[in-house]
Design an enzyme around this catalytic site. Structure first.
Site, PDB file in Angstrom:
ATOM      1  N   VAL A 230      54.527  18.642  74.523  1.00 15.42           N
ATOM      2  CA  VAL A 230      55.039  18.355  73.188  1.00 15.42           C
ATOM      3  C   VAL A 230      54.004  18.699  72.131  1.00 15.42           C
ATOM      4  O   VAL A 230      54.319  19.276  71.076  1.00 15.42           O
ATOM      5  CB  VAL A 230      55.487  16.878  73.072  1.00 15.42           C
ATOM      6  CG1 VAL A 230      55.887  16.541  71.638  1.00 15.42           C
ATOM      7  CG2 VAL A 230      56.650  16.604  74.007  1.00 15.42           C
TER       8      VAL A 230
ATOM      9  N   SER B 210      38.413  15.703  75.379  1.00 15.31           N
ATOM     10  CA  SER B 210      38.682  16.994  74.743  1.00 15.31           C
ATOM     11  C   SER B 210      37.921  17.158  73.434  1.00 15.31           C
ATOM     12  O   SER B 210      37.788  18.277  72.934  1.00 15.31           O
ATOM     13  CB  SER B 210      40.184  17.137  74.471  1.00 15.31           C
ATOM     14  OG  SER B 210      40.915  17.189  75.676  1.00 15.31           O
TER      15      SER B 210
ATOM     16  N   ARG C 168      59.798   2.371  69.316  1.00 17.34           N
ATOM     17  CA  ARG C 168      61.234   2.607  69.115  1.00 17.34           C
ATOM     18  C   ARG C 168      62.018   1.307  68.909  1.00 17.34           C
ATOM     19  O   ARG C 168      63.106   1.343  68.336  1.00 17.34           O
ATOM     20  CB  ARG C 168      61.818   3.399  70.298  1.00 17.34           C
ATOM     21  CG  ARG C 168      61.394   4.860  70.294  1.00 17.34           C
ATOM     22  CD  ARG C 168      62.006   5.616  71.454  1.00 17.34           C
ATOM     23  NE  ARG C 168      61.432   6.952  71.571  1.00 17.34           N
ATOM     24  CZ  ARG C 168      61.511   7.707  72.651  1.00 17.34           C
ATOM     25  NH1 ARG C 168      62.145   7.246  73.722  1.00 17.34           N
ATOM     26  NH2 ARG C 168      60.975   8.904  72.674  1.00 17.34           N
TER      27      ARG C 168
ATOM     28  N   CYS D 208      64.738  12.166  74.051  1.00 15.43           N
ATOM     29  CA  CYS D 208      65.220  13.542  73.895  1.00 15.43           C
ATOM     30  C   CYS D 208      66.618  13.741  74.467  1.00 15.43           C
ATOM     31  O   CYS D 208      67.411  14.521  73.921  1.00 15.43           O
ATOM     32  CB  CYS D 208      64.246  14.523  74.533  1.00 15.43           C
ATOM     33  SG  CYS D 208      63.818  14.143  76.238  1.00 15.43           S
TER      34      CYS D 208
ATOM     35  N   SER E 279      60.693  20.352  81.773  1.00 18.94           N
ATOM     36  CA  SER E 279      59.757  20.230  80.646  1.00 18.94           C
ATOM     37  C   SER E 279      59.810  18.840  80.035  1.00 18.94           C
ATOM     38  O   SER E 279      58.870  18.426  79.361  1.00 18.94           O
ATOM     39  CB  SER E 279      60.050  21.287  79.588  1.00 18.94           C
ATOM     40  OG  SER E 279      61.378  21.167  79.110  1.00 18.94           O
ATOM     41  N   GLY E 280      60.901  18.098  80.279  1.00 18.08           N
ATOM     42  CA  GLY E 280      60.964  16.712  79.827  1.00 18.08           C
ATOM     43  C   GLY E 280      59.932  15.838  80.492  1.00 18.08           C
ATOM     44  O   GLY E 280      59.588  14.766  79.979  1.00 18.08           O
TER      45      GLY E 280
ATOM     46  N   LYS F 288      66.803   3.705  78.396  1.00 15.47           N
ATOM     47  CA  LYS F 288      66.674   4.298  77.061  1.00 15.47           C
ATOM     48  C   LYS F 288      67.999   4.926  76.615  1.00 15.47           C
ATOM     49  O   LYS F 288      68.431   4.769  75.467  1.00 15.47           O
ATOM     50  CB  LYS F 288      65.578   5.358  77.050  1.00 15.47           C
ATOM     51  CG  LYS F 288      64.179   4.843  77.315  1.00 15.47           C
ATOM     52  CD  LYS F 288      63.206   6.011  77.433  1.00 15.47           C
ATOM     53  CE  LYS F 288      61.826   5.569  77.856  1.00 15.47           C
ATOM     54  NZ  LYS F 288      60.931   6.726  78.086  1.00 15.47           N
TER      55      LYS F 288
ATOM     56  N   ARG G 115      67.085  14.823  87.196  1.00 13.28           N
ATOM     57  CA  ARG G 115      66.193  15.944  86.944  1.00 13.28           C
ATOM     58  C   ARG G 115      66.704  17.163  87.715  1.00 13.28           C
ATOM     59  O   ARG G 115      66.950  17.081  88.927  1.00 13.28           O
ATOM     60  CB  ARG G 115      64.769  15.609  87.397  1.00 13.28           C
ATOM     61  CG  ARG G 115      63.741  16.639  86.962  1.00 13.28           C
ATOM     62  CD  ARG G 115      63.460  16.547  85.470  1.00 13.28           C
ATOM     63  NE  ARG G 115      62.707  15.348  85.126  1.00 13.28           N
ATOM     64  CZ  ARG G 115      62.526  14.915  83.869  1.00 13.28           C
ATOM     65  NH1 ARG G 115      63.038  15.588  82.854  1.00 13.28           N
ATOM     66  NH2 ARG G 115      61.837  13.820  83.627  1.00 13.28           N
TER      67      ARG G 115
ATOM     68  N   HIS H 123      68.509  19.791  78.003  1.00 15.75           N
ATOM     69  CA  HIS H 123      69.155  18.642  78.645  1.00 15.75           C
ATOM     70  C   HIS H 123      70.660  18.735  78.406  1.00 15.75           C
ATOM     71  O   HIS H 123      71.122  18.812  77.254  1.00 15.75           O
ATOM     72  CB  HIS H 123      68.639  17.331  78.053  1.00 15.75           C
ATOM     73  CG  HIS H 123      67.224  17.004  78.429  1.00 15.75           C
ATOM     74  ND1 HIS H 123      66.501  17.710  79.354  1.00 15.75           N
ATOM     75  CD2 HIS H 123      66.401  16.007  77.990  1.00 15.75           C
ATOM     76  CE1 HIS H 123      65.289  17.179  79.481  1.00 15.75           C
ATOM     77  NE2 HIS H 123      65.204  16.142  78.659  1.00 15.75           N
TER      78      HIS H 123
ATOM     79  N   THR I  20      62.608  19.991  74.165  1.00 12.78           N
ATOM     80  CA  THR I  20      61.293  19.982  73.517  1.00 12.78           C
ATOM     81  C   THR I  20      61.353  20.474  72.077  1.00 12.78           C
ATOM     82  O   THR I  20      60.371  20.347  71.350  1.00 12.78           O
ATOM     83  CB  THR I  20      60.257  20.816  74.303  1.00 12.78           C
ATOM     84  OG1 THR I  20      60.629  22.191  74.273  1.00 12.78           O
ATOM     85  CG2 THR I  20      60.141  20.323  75.731  1.00 12.78           C
TER      86      THR I  20
END
Length: 347
Positions: A2, A27, A104, A144, A173-174, A199, A230, A237, A323
């Site tokens: 993301v 990092s 959320r 998402c 990718s989720g 969710k 998945r 999605h 995404t």
């Protein structure tokens, strides 16, 4: 992944530019290019504008916040740590647009799909009062996967949906992965995604909630049940949806509402807003994930196969890019909405 989408989408954005990138202490001190070396997951190369930005330590809140007007937040931390981090940034007077799930369900934090519930941003006034800031706040985007079916149902809310069954078939990718780092997904389906069904069943009710004196009050209908699976696709999605209503809407009215659907982003002409928010496909075999996930630059929602059902009033298939519309792109659109409505300003 993301975070990388944010970098990609903000490259050349007409309103925003990347002024700082912050991550874990491990990092920090590296250039962005060095920090993601061997871990860049997108097909497009790293944008030149960010390659040489030196990554900062996200835990040094005052230092990072001093150099930006607002922040996008997408981190892999425990929920209580995310809550504390986002509130710390907000208390510096810095708006936070979050891709995380931690806030959320905080009553005075708006969780927004800009075309569906833009009015929820009004709760920011109560949040600022709680946090003791005149300019900072937190706004979040929802899960998402629900964006593949919530917009289609939202267009029909005045028919009062009572029961919804949704099964979502979600891209890898989720989970922040591709086939290189998740080879076991090749030729495979996994019928479980941790926390996703809860969710998917509850977040739409918050999106359809009402503004109360102290925050958003969750709607009590419709009753939603889901299964989240998945599947071996890179992005996108897809949802199969069954719905019943207090007053069953006729098919031609459903199709007209989907095709004519416009929200606040379309009214304002926001840079990332799709011109056609919901696209309906007449073909029996559409939408398809591979063919249709990138519609409207990945910011549109595709719907197809609307028909009557033997147990419920209607059934249909929905699709959204997880995404783009579902994650980074949806958050960028929220930021555009907040800027256009005066909530985000240059410091």
């Amino acid at each position: 992944m993301v975070g990388q989408r944010f970098v990609e989408l903000l490259d050349g954005h007409p309103w925003f530019e990347v002024a700082a990138i912050a991550a874990s202490a491990g990092s920090a001190g590296k250039t962005y290019e060095a920090a993601v070396q061997g871990r860049w997951k997108l097909s497009a190369p790293i944008p030149d504008a960010v390659k040489n930005i030196v990554v900062q330590d996200a835990s040094k809140v005052e230092e990072v916040a001093s150099g930006v007007d607002f922040v996008f937040c997408a981190v892999d931390m425990k929920k209580d740590e995310i809550k504390a981090l986002e509130e710390a940034y907000a208390k510096t007077g810095t708006p936070v647009i979050s891709n995380n799930s931690a806030h959320r369900w905080t009553p005075d934090v708006p969780m927004v799909i800009p075309e569906v519930n833009p009015q929820h941003i009004e709760v920011i006034a109560a949040q600022r009062k709680r946090l003791g800031t005149s300019t900072g706040f937190i706004a979040v985007k929802p899960n998402c996967s629900i964006q593949s079916y919530v917009p289609a149902l939202n267009a029909l809310l005045d028919y009062k949906p009572t029961q919804v069954v949704a099964s979502t078939y979600q891209a890898i990718s989720g989970a922040g992965k591709n086939f290189t780092d998740w080879p076991e997904m090749l030729d495979n389906v996994i019928p479980y995604i941790g926390g996703e069904e809860e969710k998917s069943e509850q977040e739409p009710l918050r999106i359809w909630g009402t503004l109360g004196s102290e925050g958003i009050v969750k709607a009590n209908a419709p009753l939603i049940t889901t299964q989240c699976i998945r599947v071996p696709v890179t992005d996108g999605h897809l949802a199969t949806v069954f719905a019943s209503f207090e007053k069953k809407p006729p098919k031609d009215e459903i199709l007209a509402r989907w095709r004519e659907y416009k929200g606040r982003p379309q009214e304002l002409g926001l840079p990332s807003a799709p011109k056609q928010f919901i696209t309906y496909f007449e073909e029996e075999n559409r939408p398809q994930t591979k063919l249709d996930r990138d519609i409207e630059r990945g910011m549109g929602v595709s719907v197809g196969r609307l028909r009557e059902d033997t147990l419920y009033d209607v059934k249909f298939v929905g699709l959204s890019h997880n995404t783009l519309r579902g994650a980074a792109g949806g958050a960028v659109l929220i930021a555009e909405l907040l800027k256009a409505e005066g909530y985000i300003q240059a410091k």
